[in-house]
Each structure stands twice: as C-alpha cells, then as structure tokens.
Design a protein around this motif. Structure first.
Motif, PDB file in Angstrom:
ATOM      1  N   ASP A  67       0.744  -1.433  -0.266  1.00 65.25           N
ATOM      2  CA  ASP A  67       0.135  -0.368  -0.321  1.00 65.25           C
ATOM      3  C   ASP A  67       1.325   1.114  -0.340  1.00 65.25           C
ATOM      4  N   TYR A  69       2.552   1.705  -3.363  1.00 64.88           N
ATOM      5  CA  TYR A  69       1.504   2.285  -4.611  1.00 64.88           C
ATOM      6  C   TYR A  69       0.663   4.071  -3.759  1.00 64.88           C
ATOM      7  N   ASP A  70       1.231   4.129  -2.871  1.00 68.80           N
ATOM      8  CA  ASP A  70       0.508   5.535  -2.566  1.00 68.80           C
ATOM      9  C   ASP A  70       2.001   5.804  -3.219  1.00 68.80           C
ATOM     10  N   ASP A  81      -3.526   5.527  -5.347  1.00 68.19           N
ATOM     11  CA  ASP A  81      -3.650   5.656  -3.431  1.00 68.19           C
ATOM     12  C   ASP A  81      -5.516   5.541  -4.120  1.00 68.19           C
TER      13      ASP A  81
END
Length: 161
Positions: A42, A45-46, A51
């Motif tokens: 996560d 990806y942010d 996001d």
C-alpha cells in the motif's frame, strides 16, 4: 511529470510487532508477515499515485498475481519492523518488486517477498496499461532502481536451495 525517487530501496512501512500477531511458538505468525508486506505494498502504491483516491476515482487498481515469501528470522512482540522496497522490473501493465523486512533497530533481515502485480481496470476485470502519470512514476522508479543489485532471494522457486 513524474515524482523523483532515490536510487535506493524505498521505506514503504514501519511498525512494531503487535501482541495479536504472536503465534503458539512465541513469535510473529507467518500470516502477519504477509499483513506487514501488504501494508508496505500500500505504501508503494501511495508513492506511485495509485492511492485510495485514485482507485475510487478511476476504478483501476493493482492486483497481485504471484508472491514468494522467505521467512528468515523470528521476531517477537514489540520488536520494531521496517520494510524497504525495490522495483525489479516493470512493463506497460505490470511490476515486479521486492520487499525486505528488517528489524527496526538491529537492521537484521527478517523476511522478504517478491511480488508480480498487474494493473487492472476494475470495471472490466481486465489488465490495462498504466495511465500516463502513473506510468511516468513507475518508469522513474524503475530508472532510479536500475543500478541496484538484484536481491539474492529474488527470482527463486519454491524448494530451491
């Protein structure tokens, strides 16, 4: 315009081992290594711009299609954890990256995972090319990590010595 990325593995998650993560052997259960790596994913990806807001607005996301985990050391309750992530390769619709879980104080490697992921249009459930801004970020990260050596545990098969 793409984001600037350092020519080193990115810190994508840090935490400490929670009491509920401890198994019957007195150390962190294998399921929670996966949880920690999931949070690191996560974080990656942010950083790339994929996001929650992006996923909601565009109905596109990244799906994991393969993962390999290496459990290297035990870790106990309250111990600090740090995950660093290296992009190994990318293409128009895919990425392959490597998370390494370290002890937050000693720097000892505790575990690692290699993941192959695909960008997916969630309305059609089919792969799609990364859109321009995200593709630029993925390419910038690939270039930043191109000179890094491939981790020794990358590209392994189950049962390989």
């Amino acid at each position: 315009m793409s984001k600037p990325f350092p020519a080193e593995a990115l810190i994508t998650y840090d935490t400490s081992v929670q009491a509920e993560w401890i198994d019957y052997n007195g150390h962190m259960s294998e399921a929670f290594y996966v949880l920690v790596f999931g949070y690191a994913t996560d974080g990656l990806y942010d950083l790339l711009g994929i996001d929650a807001a992006y996923r909601e607005a565009h109905q596109c996301s990244v799906y994991t299609v393969e993962a390999h985990i290496n459990y290297l050391q035990e870790v106990g309750e309250g111990e600090p954890l740090l995950v660093k992530t290296q992009l190994l390769e990318s293409g128009a619709k895919k990425m392959r990256y490597f998370h390494t879980l370290y002890h937050g104080k000693t720097g000892e490697e505790l575990a690692s995972t290699e993941l192959l992921v695909l960008f997916v249009d969630m309305t059609t459930h089919r792969t799609a090319p990364f859109p321009e801004g995200i593709a630029d970020n993925v390419e910038a990260l690939r270039q930043a990590h191109a000179a890094l050596s491939t981790p020794a545990l990358a590209e392994r098969k189950v049962g390989q010595r």
